[in-house]
Design a protein around this motif. Structure first.
Motif, PDB file in Angstrom:
ATOM      1  N   LEU A  34       0.764  -1.323   0.208  1.00  0.00           N
ATOM      2  CA  LEU A  34       0.059  -0.061   0.027  1.00  0.00           C
ATOM      3  C   LEU A  34       0.806   1.032   0.092  1.00  0.00           C
ATOM      4  O   LEU A  34       0.586   2.396  -0.658  1.00  0.00           O
ATOM      5  CB  LEU A  34      -0.820   0.036   1.222  1.00  0.00           C
ATOM      6  CG  LEU A  34      -2.101  -1.039   0.927  1.00  0.00           C
ATOM      7  CD1 LEU A  34      -2.748  -1.140   2.395  1.00  0.00           C
ATOM      8  CD2 LEU A  34      -3.059  -0.437   0.118  1.00  0.00           C
ATOM      9  N   THR A  35       1.972   1.291   0.640  1.00  0.00           N
ATOM     10  CA  THR A  35       2.902   2.276   0.660  1.00  0.00           C
ATOM     11  C   THR A  35       3.611   2.520  -0.664  1.00  0.00           C
ATOM     12  O   THR A  35       3.570   3.751  -1.013  1.00  0.00           O
ATOM     13  CB  THR A  35       4.080   2.153   1.820  1.00  0.00           C
ATOM     14  OG1 THR A  35       3.538   2.118   3.014  1.00  0.00           O
ATOM     15  CG2 THR A  35       4.909   3.263   1.748  1.00  0.00           C
ATOM     16  N   GLU A  36       4.000   1.414  -1.148  1.00  0.00           N
ATOM     17  CA  GLU A  36       4.317   1.486  -2.543  1.00  0.00           C
ATOM     18  C   GLU A  36       3.407   2.400  -3.730  1.00  0.00           C
ATOM     19  O   GLU A  36       3.905   3.180  -4.598  1.00  0.00           O
ATOM     20  CB  GLU A  36       4.853   0.232  -3.127  1.00  0.00           C
ATOM     21  CG  GLU A  36       5.549   0.499  -4.430  1.00  0.00           C
ATOM     22  CD  GLU A  36       4.729   0.139  -5.774  1.00  0.00           C
ATOM     23  OE1 GLU A  36       5.100   0.768  -6.625  1.00  0.00           O
ATOM     24  OE2 GLU A  36       3.645  -0.169  -5.479  1.00  0.00           O
ATOM     25  N   ARG A  37       2.241   1.960  -3.363  1.00  0.00           N
ATOM     26  CA  ARG A  37       1.097   2.391  -4.340  1.00  0.00           C
ATOM     27  C   ARG A  37       0.794   3.917  -3.956  1.00  0.00           C
ATOM     28  O   ARG A  37       0.351   4.556  -4.908  1.00  0.00           O
ATOM     29  CB  ARG A  37       0.007   1.435  -4.223  1.00  0.00           C
ATOM     30  CG  ARG A  37      -1.261   1.746  -4.984  1.00  0.00           C
ATOM     31  CD  ARG A  37      -2.434   0.606  -5.042  1.00  0.00           C
ATOM     32  NE  ARG A  37      -3.182   1.244  -4.083  1.00  0.00           N
ATOM     33  CZ  ARG A  37      -4.606   0.953  -3.759  1.00  0.00           C
ATOM     34  NH1 ARG A  37      -4.841  -0.222  -4.564  1.00  0.00           N
ATOM     35  NH2 ARG A  37      -5.270   1.228  -3.025  1.00  0.00           N
ATOM     36  N   THR A  38       1.098   4.194  -2.906  1.00  0.00           N
ATOM     37  CA  THR A  38       0.658   5.705  -2.436  1.00  0.00           C
ATOM     38  C   THR A  38       1.529   6.475  -2.224  1.00  0.00           C
ATOM     39  O   THR A  38       1.308   7.963  -2.417  1.00  0.00           O
ATOM     40  CB  THR A  38      -0.444   5.607  -1.188  1.00  0.00           C
ATOM     41  OG1 THR A  38       0.401   5.053  -0.224  1.00  0.00           O
ATOM     42  CG2 THR A  38      -1.686   4.542  -1.369  1.00  0.00           C
TER      43      THR A  38
END
Length: 410
Positions: A326-330
Motif C-alpha cells: 500500500l505504501t508503494e502504491r500511495t
C-alpha cells in the motif's frame, strides 16, 4: 511468479541484500548478550539495547531520505562502512569493560548507522519492476519475496547469535555482523542495480510535490508501529510464560517457530488472486491478527503456547507485506525509500517500546498482561485498516515510474 522475480532481479542482488540485512537482526540480541556478559548487568544491557533501537528508529528515515535525494550507492556505502566500524567499536568497548556512559552512545551510533538495506532493497526491486513494465501482480510478488527475505533474516539472525554465544562468545556474532556489513553492504551499494535507484532529476513542480504525502501514508506508518508493538509484547509474554513454566530456554525456539510460519505465509502471498485488492488484503490480515492473538491471552502450557504462536505467525507476514504494498502504491516515487525506511523504523520503535512496557506488566501481572498488549495492538491495526482508504497514485509513465500522487482520503 517467483521465477519471474528472480529473472528480474538476477541471482546476486537478492543474495547480497539478504546477507546485508542479517546484521540488523543479529545486532539487537547480540548487543544485549554481549553487554550482559561483560558487565554482569542486565540493566546496562537493556540500556545499550534500547539506545541501539532508538538510534535505528530515529535515523532510519533520514537515511532513506538521503537515498532518495542522493541515490542509494553513496548513502548505503557510507552507512555500511560506518555501521561496521560502530559495531566493532561497541564490541571492543564491551570487552574492555568500558563504563555505561560510553557503551550507551556507542549503541546509539550502531543503531543510527544501520544502512537500511531491507527497505532500500524493496525500493530498488520495485523500481526495477516498474521500469521493466511489470503489472501490479508482479510488483506484489516482488514485495512478497522481499518480505520473505526479511522474515527469514529475523529468524536466522537471532539463531546465529544464540549459536555463536553457545559455541564461542557473543562478541563473535557481532564481529561476524560487522564483517557482513562491510562486505555485503558494500556489494549491495556497488551493484549495478543501484543506478535504478539514483536520485531523480526534479522539476520545480515535482520538487514541490515530493514534500507532499497522502494522509494514508501516516496511517500505514502507525500500523507498522502497532505491528512492532505486537512483536515486542509477544516476546515479553513468551519470555514470561516460559520462565513460569520452568523452561526459559524454550523462549527463543517459540519465537523462532512464529517466525518460520510467518516466512512461509509471506512466501505464499504470491498465490493470492490478483482480484483481491490491497485494501481487502489489509482488512483480512488485520482481522486475522485480532482473532489469532486472542488465544495467546488464554494459553497456559508450553504446547498451547507453541500452537498459538505458530498460528499467529501466519498473519504477521501478510500484514507486513500488504502495508509495504500500500505504501508503494500511495507514496510519491521521489520519497519511496524514505517511506519504506519509516515503516521499518516504526516496527523497531514499536517493538522496543512495547517490550519495555509489556515486560514490566508481565513481571507484575503475568504473561496474559503482555499478551493483552499484543491483542490490543492487533485491534488498533484493524481499526486503521477499516477507517483509512489508501488512494492510488497516477499510473506509471513511460519510464515505469508513477509521475504523481492523487489526493488522499482518510
Amino acid at each position: 511468479m517467483y521465477r519471474d522475480t528472480l529473472r528480474l532481479l538476477g541471482p546476486v542482488l537478492p543474495a547480497v541484500s539478504f546477507l546485508g540485512r542479517l546484521p540488523t537482526a543479529m545486532c539487537q540480541l547480540g548487543s544485549l548478550l554481549l553487554v550482559a556478559e561483560t558487565s554482569a548487568s542486565l540493566a546496562t544491557a537493556g540500556l545499550v539495547g534500547g539506545a541501539l533501537a532508538a538510534g535505528q528508529t530515529g535515523a532510519g528515515p533520514l537515511i532513506g531520505r538521503l537515498a532518495d535525494r542522493r541515490g542509494q550507492r553513496p548513502v548505503v556505502l557510507a552507512a555500511a562502512l560506518a555501521n561496521a566500524a560502530a559495531v566493532t567499536a561497541l564490541v571492543l568497548a564491551a570487552l574492555g569493560r568500558a563504563p555505561t556512559g560510553l557503551l550507551i552512545p556507542l549503541g546509539a551510533l550502531a543503531g543510527a548507522t544501520v544502512p537500511q538495506i531491507g527497505p532500500l532493497a524493496r525500493t530498488r526491486s520495485v523500481t526495477l519492476a516498474r521500469r521493466a513494465g511489470a503489472d501490479d501482480r508482479t510488483v506484489a510478488t516482488v514485495l512478497s519475496f522481499e518480505g520473505t527475505l526479511d522474515e527469514v533474516s529475523f529468524v536466522l539472525g537471532p539463531a546465529l547469535v544464540g549459536l555463536a554465544a553457545t559455541v564461542a562468545h557473543p562478541a563473535a556474532a557481532l564481529l561476524t555482523a560487522a564483517a557482513l556489513l562491510a562486505g555485503c553492504g558494500t556489494a549491495f551499494a556497488l551493484h549495478p542495480s543501484a543506478r535504478s535507484a539514483a536520485a531523480p532529476k526534479l522539476t520545480r513542480s515535482s520538487a514541490a510535490e515530493r514534500t507532499r504525502l497522502p494522509v494514508s501514508t501516516y496511517a500505514l506508518r502507525g500500523a507498522m508501529v502497532l505491528q512492532g508493538a505486537m512483536f515486542g509484547a509477544s516476546q515479553a509474554g513468551i519470555t514470561a510464560l516460559t520462565e513460569r513454566l520452568g523452561v526459559p530456554d524454550q523462549a527463543g525456539l517459540v519465537y523462532a517457530a512464529m517466525g518460520v510460519t510467518s516466512a512461509a505465509a509471506g512466501f505464499a502471498m504470491a498465490a493470492v488472486p490478483a482480484g483481491i485488492g490491497l485494501p481487502a488484503r489489509w482488512r483480512a490480515a488485520t482481522a486475522a491478527l485480532v482473532v489469532l492473538a486472542v488465544p495467546l491471552v488464554l494459553v497456559d502450557t508450553l504446547g498451547g503456547l507453541y500452537a498459538a504462536v505458530v498460528v499467529l505467525g501466519v498473519a504477521y507476514a501478510p500484514h507486513l507485506i500488504t502495508v509495504f504494498g500500500l505504501t508503494e502504491r500511495t507514496a510519491p516515487p521521489a520519497r519511496l525509500a524514505e517511506c519504506m525506511a519509516f515503516l521499518t523504523s516504526g516496527v523497531v520503535g514499536g517493538q522496543a517500546v512495547a517490550l519495555a512496557v509489556s515486560g514490566r506488566l508481565a513481571e507484575t501481572h503475568g504473561a496474559p498482561a503482555a499478551f493483552g498488549v499484543a491483542a490490543g495492538a492487533a485491534v488498533g491495526c484493524a481499526v486503521l485498516s477499516w477507517t483509512v482508504r489508501a488512494s492510488r497514485t497516477k499510473e506509471p509513465g513511460p519510464d515505469g515510474l508513477r509521475p504523481g500522487v492523487a489526493a488522499p482520503s482518510a
